[in-house]
Write a protein that holds these residues in place. Structure first.
Motif, PDB file in Angstrom:
ATOM      1  N   GLN A 125     -15.046 -16.110  -0.699  1.00 49.47           N
ATOM      2  CA  GLN A 125     -15.795 -14.955  -0.221  1.00 49.47           C
ATOM      3  C   GLN A 125     -15.705 -13.859  -1.280  1.00 49.47           C
ATOM      4  OE1 GLN A 125     -17.559 -15.200   2.568  1.00 49.47           O
ATOM      5  NE2 GLN A 125     -16.666 -17.185   3.083  1.00 49.47           N
ATOM      6  N   VAL A 126     -16.849 -13.474  -1.808  1.00 47.64           N
ATOM      7  CA  VAL A 126     -16.900 -12.414  -2.816  1.00 47.64           C
ATOM      8  C   VAL A 126     -17.456 -11.159  -2.154  1.00 47.64           C
ATOM      9  CG1 VAL A 126     -17.872 -11.681  -5.030  1.00 47.64           C
ATOM     10  CG2 VAL A 126     -17.260 -14.094  -4.657  1.00 47.64           C
ATOM     11  N   ARG A 127     -16.659 -10.101  -2.190  1.00 46.56           N
ATOM     12  CA  ARG A 127     -17.101  -8.811  -1.656  1.00 46.56           C
ATOM     13  C   ARG A 127     -17.583  -7.954  -2.819  1.00 46.56           C
ATOM     14  NH1 ARG A 127     -12.811  -5.986   0.404  1.00 46.56           N
ATOM     15  NH2 ARG A 127     -14.316  -4.438   1.034  1.00 46.56           N
ATOM     16  N   TYR A 128     -18.758  -7.357  -2.643  1.00 47.87           N
ATOM     17  CA  TYR A 128     -19.297  -6.460  -3.662  1.00 47.87           C
ATOM     18  C   TYR A 128     -20.103  -5.357  -2.992  1.00 47.87           C
ATOM     19  CZ  TYR A 128     -23.834  -8.831  -3.258  1.00 47.87           C
ATOM     20  OH  TYR A 128     -25.012  -9.349  -2.802  1.00 47.87           O
ATOM     21  N   ARG A 129     -20.443  -4.339  -3.770  1.00 50.71           N
ATOM     22  CA  ARG A 129     -21.142  -3.173  -3.228  1.00 50.71           C
ATOM     23  C   ARG A 129     -22.394  -2.901  -4.059  1.00 50.71           C
ATOM     24  NH1 ARG A 129     -16.894   0.941  -2.513  1.00 50.71           N
ATOM     25  NH2 ARG A 129     -16.594  -0.255  -0.610  1.00 50.71           N
TER      26      ARG A 129
END
Length: 140
Positions: A127-131
């Protein structure tokens, strides 16, 4: 420019292509593999989700599927050192070169080919979290 999610997938592809112990890497390959091509790794996106971080920013979660394909007498055993190498490469910089907030492994799913029991597809999900900006998928 590409969306932030595509930038992340390209970066993961580059990381794994350069990593020691990782065989040939494909980005979302659609052609069938021949029997002698294993082992290979395929990088694919999962379904993204977004949450509002502020009125002008979104927090995204991108499942990145790392599919390790092996073939042999004990295919899961053949996949293990590749999985270790993939994990080490991805976790060395958990911001993925500044593109992400974080990357977290979330599970594996070994899939045996019923027609060819010597074949294994080990799907490792990260799971890659980015904004991003709310009105711009390219930048954060």
């Amino acid at each position: 420019m590409a969306s932030r999610s595509e930038q992340i997938l390209d970066h993961v592809d580059s990381l794994l292509t350069a990593a020691a112990g990782v065989p040939t890497v494909y980005r979302s390959r659609v052609e069938a593999f021949s029997r002698d091509e294993a082992p290979v790794v395929v990088v694919e996106p999962g379904g993204e989700t977004a949450d509002e971080f502020s009125t002008c920013k979104l927090d995204w979660t991108l499942p990145v599927l790392i599919v390790i394909h092996t073939r042999g007498a004990i295919p899961d055993q053949l996949a293990d050192p590749i999985r270790v190498a993939v994990h080490s490469a991805l976790m060395a910089d958990r911001t993925l070169g500044g593109l992400a907030i974080n990357i977290i492994p979330s599970g594996t799913d070994p899939q045996r080919d019923k027609a060819d029991l010597a074949s294994l597809w080990l799907v490792c999900t990260y799971q890659v979290r980015y904004r991003t900006l709310a009105n711009d998928l390219e930048t954060g």
